[in-house]
Design a protein around this motif. Structure first.
Motif, mmCIF file in Angstrom:
data_model
loop_
_atom_site.group_PDB
_atom_site.id
_atom_site.type_symbol
_atom_site.label_atom_id
_atom_site.label_comp_id
_atom_site.label_asym_id
_atom_site.label_seq_id
_atom_site.Cartn_x
_atom_site.Cartn_y
_atom_site.Cartn_z
ATOM 1 N N THR A 145 0.863 -1.184 0.000
ATOM 2 C CA THR A 145 0.000 0.000 0.000
ATOM 3 C C THR A 145 0.895 1.227 0.000
ATOM 4 O O THR A 145 2.119 1.123 0.150
ATOM 5 C CB THR A 145 -0.927 0.021 1.222
ATOM 6 O OG1 THR A 145 -1.883 1.082 1.076
ATOM 7 C CG2 THR A 145 -0.161 0.254 2.516
ATOM 8 N N ARG A 147 1.150 5.806 -1.164
ATOM 9 C CA ARG A 147 0.589 7.042 -1.702
ATOM 10 C C ARG A 147 1.172 7.298 -3.088
ATOM 11 O O ARG A 147 2.399 7.328 -3.261
ATOM 12 C CB ARG A 147 0.911 8.230 -0.793
ATOM 13 C CG ARG A 147 0.129 8.218 0.506
ATOM 14 C CD ARG A 147 0.530 9.394 1.390
ATOM 15 N NE ARG A 147 0.457 10.670 0.680
ATOM 16 C CZ ARG A 147 -0.671 11.367 0.489
ATOM 17 N NH1 ARG A 147 -1.835 10.882 0.944
ATOM 18 N NH2 ARG A 147 -0.655 12.518 -0.139
ATOM 19 N N GLN A 149 1.520 9.783 -6.434
ATOM 20 C CA GLN A 149 1.523 11.193 -6.815
ATOM 21 C C GLN A 149 1.128 11.343 -8.277
ATOM 22 O O GLN A 149 1.871 10.914 -9.163
ATOM 23 C CB GLN A 149 2.921 11.801 -6.611
ATOM 24 C CG GLN A 149 3.290 12.088 -5.171
ATOM 25 C CD GLN A 149 2.758 13.427 -4.713
ATOM 26 O OE1 GLN A 149 2.153 14.170 -5.485
ATOM 27 N NE2 GLN A 149 2.964 13.742 -3.446
ATOM 28 N N ASP A 278 3.696 14.866 1.351
ATOM 29 C CA ASP A 278 3.632 13.449 1.037
ATOM 30 C C ASP A 278 4.467 12.637 2.017
ATOM 31 O O ASP A 278 4.087 11.521 2.396
ATOM 32 C CB ASP A 278 4.121 13.204 -0.392
ATOM 33 C CG ASP A 278 3.685 11.838 -0.912
ATOM 34 O OD1 ASP A 278 2.474 11.646 -1.106
ATOM 35 O OD2 ASP A 278 4.564 10.984 -1.105
ATOM 36 N N ARG A 281 2.389 12.321 5.286
ATOM 37 C CA ARG A 281 1.257 11.396 5.157
ATOM 38 C C ARG A 281 1.724 9.950 4.941
ATOM 39 O O ARG A 281 1.077 9.004 5.393
ATOM 40 C CB ARG A 281 0.351 11.846 4.024
ATOM 41 C CG ARG A 281 -0.351 13.165 4.326
ATOM 42 C CD ARG A 281 -1.284 13.580 3.198
ATOM 43 N NE ARG A 281 -1.940 14.828 3.507
ATOM 44 C CZ ARG A 281 -3.061 14.952 4.197
ATOM 45 N NH1 ARG A 281 -3.648 13.854 4.676
ATOM 46 N NH2 ARG A 281 -3.612 16.116 4.445
ATOM 47 N N THR A 282 2.856 9.776 4.246
ATOM 48 C CA THR A 282 3.388 8.421 4.091
ATOM 49 C C THR A 282 3.836 7.872 5.438
ATOM 50 O O THR A 282 3.647 6.684 5.741
ATOM 51 C CB THR A 282 4.563 8.424 3.098
ATOM 52 O OG1 THR A 282 4.113 8.939 1.833
ATOM 53 C CG2 THR A 282 5.112 7.031 2.893
ATOM 54 N N LEU A 285 0.819 6.736 7.245
ATOM 55 C CA LEU A 285 0.333 5.482 6.675
ATOM 56 C C LEU A 285 1.172 4.318 7.168
ATOM 57 O O LEU A 285 0.655 3.230 7.471
ATOM 58 C CB LEU A 285 0.363 5.571 5.148
ATOM 59 C CG LEU A 285 -0.235 4.386 4.382
ATOM 60 C CD1 LEU A 285 -1.698 4.180 4.750
ATOM 61 C CD2 LEU A 285 -0.075 4.604 2.879
ATOM 62 N N SER A 300 -5.990 0.990 2.738
ATOM 63 C CA SER A 300 -6.140 1.256 1.307
ATOM 64 C C SER A 300 -5.092 2.255 0.834
ATOM 65 O O SER A 300 -4.650 3.130 1.580
ATOM 66 C CB SER A 300 -7.535 1.816 1.024
ATOM 67 O OG SER A 300 -8.536 0.891 1.418
ATOM 68 N N ALA A 301 -4.710 2.090 -0.424
ATOM 69 C CA ALA A 301 -3.760 3.021 -1.031
ATOM 70 C C ALA A 301 -4.409 4.398 -1.188
ATOM 71 O O ALA A 301 -5.627 4.530 -1.270
ATOM 72 C CB ALA A 301 -3.290 2.499 -2.377
ATOM 73 N N GLU A 302 -3.576 5.440 -1.232
ATOM 74 C CA GLU A 302 -4.052 6.817 -1.319
ATOM 75 C C GLU A 302 -3.492 7.489 -2.565
ATOM 76 O O GLU A 302 -2.424 7.104 -3.069
ATOM 77 C CB GLU A 302 -3.630 7.610 -0.078
ATOM 78 C CG GLU A 302 -4.124 7.019 1.232
ATOM 79 C CD GLU A 302 -3.555 7.750 2.441
ATOM 80 O OE1 GLU A 302 -2.784 8.707 2.240
ATOM 81 O OE2 GLU A 302 -3.882 7.360 3.583
ATOM 82 N N VAL A 303 -4.233 8.492 -3.028
ATOM 83 C CA VAL A 303 -3.762 9.325 -4.136
ATOM 84 C C VAL A 303 -3.527 10.727 -3.587
ATOM 85 O O VAL A 303 -4.436 11.345 -3.018
ATOM 86 C CB VAL A 303 -4.781 9.366 -5.289
ATOM 87 C CG1 VAL A 303 -4.274 10.282 -6.406
ATOM 88 C CG2 VAL A 303 -5.034 7.967 -5.821
ATOM 89 N N ALA A 304 -2.318 11.228 -3.721
ATOM 90 C CA ALA A 304 -1.967 12.525 -3.145
ATOM 91 C C ALA A 304 -2.670 13.662 -3.884
ATOM 92 O O ALA A 304 -2.892 13.591 -5.097
ATOM 93 C CB ALA A 304 -0.454 12.733 -3.199
#
Length: 644
Positions: A145, A147, A149, A278, A281-282, A285, A300-304
């Motif tokens: 998982t 983030r 970019q 980023d 937030r990483t 996570l 769940s994976a995230e989109v920055a």
């Protein structure tokens, strides 16, 4: 031990950390393996790494072990598939199982998933700053998982188009490295559908010197968008973050980019990737991954998010209108306006000016009223007593009118000190650990300045009030001191030096305090007016008191003196030596003194100037204690000072 030399990176650094689930309540440390895919000294990587570790440290309180490896994909693009590198990892980390794997950059993510999964089976992988389009994020294993970019070339172009509506061409600048070409092709693919007739140019085949020359000679009405340039055609290695400032400095057209750390180094702005955010937030996570319960799936994976950011200074440099910016655009480095910086000061100054204007209007109204009452005094002798009281009151108002500017100055100093101390107190209250002693000192200063302002106001009120005559024993020394304090600022402005020779003990006169103050103040102001033509160093005013059969007050100046033909008529109404005088001041003084049973006279000094003498009856108990007149030049208390 380092795997290879550190290389140069375009936009960001890749960090890969592998770890098994870590329960914060039961475990106090974690082992994090970090893979730097590019140069860890690049500005974007430094920002990401700092915030990443800060977020982890905030939760685990520095009980974390980091194992860092540098893959340097810019200079060694094929080593992610090298068996020797895999064997290096197997040998170095034999017997050591990381608690988690996190990656920044899709090249490092691919290396971790394809080459390290067999070495660390089941270890979760968290990726960050993954912007290179070389991985299918929808097909990653379940233990991965992170983030992602987005690379916002399209929205950056739309921002530039909004700021430059008259642009005719777009110039995209990229480097010759494999990743440079990959990002450049992505930029062209996103921008091309948005051109709508605009000409698109690509600048990729360059050396550093030729790039500088090209940027110096950009044609007008051009939008310049920087992509990635880790290497030029001659093989020279570069770091985009370090190169931006030198390129934008010579560019003859506005430049836009996709990295937030470039904003401030010369680009106008763009829809940017925020590497610091980023990283933070990483790190959070990763904490969630380490704190999973046994059997709990990966987050769940995230989109920055990619915010719109512009540099206000570059908008001013290129004359770009701020009104054309899209909504929610973040503007950095704005210089606050005069109003924004000094709003409180401006409002305070306006308040003072308004107060002075009201005071001036009031004084003008009072002056008009005084003139009307003076005319009524001449028309009817029957109302002489009442009109004399009104005239005496209006005379005091006129004197205050002459002193209004200096009184405003006297008020401004304590009020300014009060305001400054109040602000200092507010700052101390807002600060952590404010000292009680400092606050107490500030409050004492405010109270002292408030008392000082109140004293000035009380002196003005006592002169302005219109009351009947109230005879009482008064210390002539005290009355003289009060008058000199009231006129101090005006005498300082005129450059008058005051010398007081006050008899001790102080003579006690039976008089009305306010009316006696009015007489002395009128004589002091007349003396200052008489010394207007005297050179500044010779403007000496001597005020003395003496006691004999009467209480005597003398006001001596070094002015031009009184013409002999004026001495006999000096105290008559409408007789004046001033070009703009009404001739009522001394007449009022004589009227007040005579109403007290006293005398007032004037004579020219032997050297220069004139002396006015006021003689008043002593208070009942004072005469018995008097053994003749005390010479004011003998054992009197004498003080000489400049009016300040």
């Amino acid at each position: 031990m380092r795997l290879i030399e550190r290389g140069t990176v375009l936009v960001a650094v890749v960090i890969c950390t592998a770890a098994a689930p870590l329960h914060a309540q039961a475990q106090t440390s974690g082992k994090i393996l970090m893979l730097y895919g590019y140069d860890p000294n690049a500005p974007g990587v430094v920002a990401f790494d700092k915030q990443f570790k800060a977020a982890v440290s905030e939760q685990f309180h520095d009980h974390t072990e980091y194992y860092a490896e540098y893959l340097d994909f810019n200079r060694f693009p094929d080593q992610d598939r090298s068996p020797q590198v895999v064997r290096y990892f197997a040998e170095k980390y034999r017997g050591l199982r990381p608690d988690a794997i996190v990656t920044e950059g899709t090249r490092a993510l691919r290396f971790a998933t394809e080459r390290l999964s067999s070495l660390f089976p089941g270890v979760p992988i968290v990726y960050g700053l993954a912007f290179e389009p070389v991985v299918d994020f929808s097909a990653l294993p379940a233990n991965v998982t992170g983030r992602r970019q987005p690379v916002p070339f399209d929205s950056t172009y739309l921002l530039a188009r909004a700021l430059q509506p008259d642009a005719e061409r777009v110039l995209v600048v990229g480097g010759a490295a494999a990743m440079d070409s990959l990002l450049l092709s992505l930029a062209l693919r996103e921008i091309t559908p948005l051109l709508h007739g605009m000409h698109l140019e690509v600048l990729q085949d360059w050396s550093y010197e030729s790039l500088i020359d090209s940027l110096r000679h950009i044609r007008p009405r051009t939008i310049v968008i920087f992509s990635a340039f880790a290497r030029d055609q001659r093989g020279g290695k570069f770091n985009s973050g370090d190169l931006i400032a030198s390129l934008t400095r010579v560019a003859s057209a506005p430049v836009y980019g996709i990295a937030r750390n470039w904003v401030g180094d010369g680009i106008v702005g763009g829809n940017v990737m925020d590497f610091a955010a980023d990283g933070s937030r990483t790190g959070r996570l990763l904490v969630r991954v380490l704190r999973r319960s046994p059997g709990e799936p990966m987050p769940s994976a995230e989109v920055a998010a990619t915010p719109l950011v512009v540099d206000w200074r570059e908008l001013q440099r290129w004359g770009l209108s701020e009104d054309r910016l899209p909504r929610r655009t973040e503007i950095l480095f704005r210089t606050p306006s005069i109003w924004e910086r000094y709003r409180t000061t401006i409002l305070a100054a306006l308040g003072v000016l308004l107060l002075q204007a009201v005071l001036i209007v009031w004084l003008l109204v009072e002056r008009r009223r005084r003139r009307r009452m003076q005319a009524a005094l001449l028309e009817s002798e029957a109302r002489a007593a009442d009109q004399r009281l009104e005239l005496v009151h209006l005379g005091r108002v006129a004197l205050l009118g002459e002193l209004s500017a200096t009184l405003a100055h006297e008020m401004k100093q304590p009020l300014t000190a009060i305001l400054t101390n109040a602000h200092a107190g507010q700052l101390l209250l807002q600060a952590n650990g404010a000292e009680t002693a400092e606050l107490r000192a500030i409050l004492e200063d405010i109270a002292a300045d408030d008392r000082r302002a109140a004293e000035v106001i009380d002196r003005v009120r006592s002169l302005v009030k219109k009351d009947g005559t109230k005879l009482q024993p008064l210390s002539t020394n005290q009355v003289v001191s009060e008058v000199l304090a009231l006129a101090r600022a005006d005498m300082r402005h005129r450059g008058v030096v005051v010398s007081t020779r006050l008899c001790e003990p102080s003579p006690l006169a039976l008089a009305d305090r306010v009316q006696l103050q009015q007489v002395i103040l009128n004589l002091v102001m007349n003396a200052c007016d008489a010394m207007t033509e005297t050179s500044p160093g010779e403007r000496l005013l001597v005020v003395s008191t003496a006691m004999g059969a009467e209480a005597r007050i003398e006001v001596r100046d070094r002015g031009s003196g009184i013409a002999p033909d004026m001495l006999a008529r000096l105290f008559e109404p409408f007789v004046t030596t001033k070009p703009d005088g009404l001739g009522l001041g001394l007449a009022i003084c004589r009227s007040i003194v005579m109403a007290h049973g006293g005398r007032i006279s004037a004579l020219n000094n032997s050297e220069r100037g004139a002396t006015f003498v006021v003689s008043l009856p002593l208070a009942p108990d004072e005469g018995a204690a008097t053994n003749g007149d005390r010479n004011v030049a003998g054992d009197d208390a004498t003080t000489t000072k400049r009016a300040d």
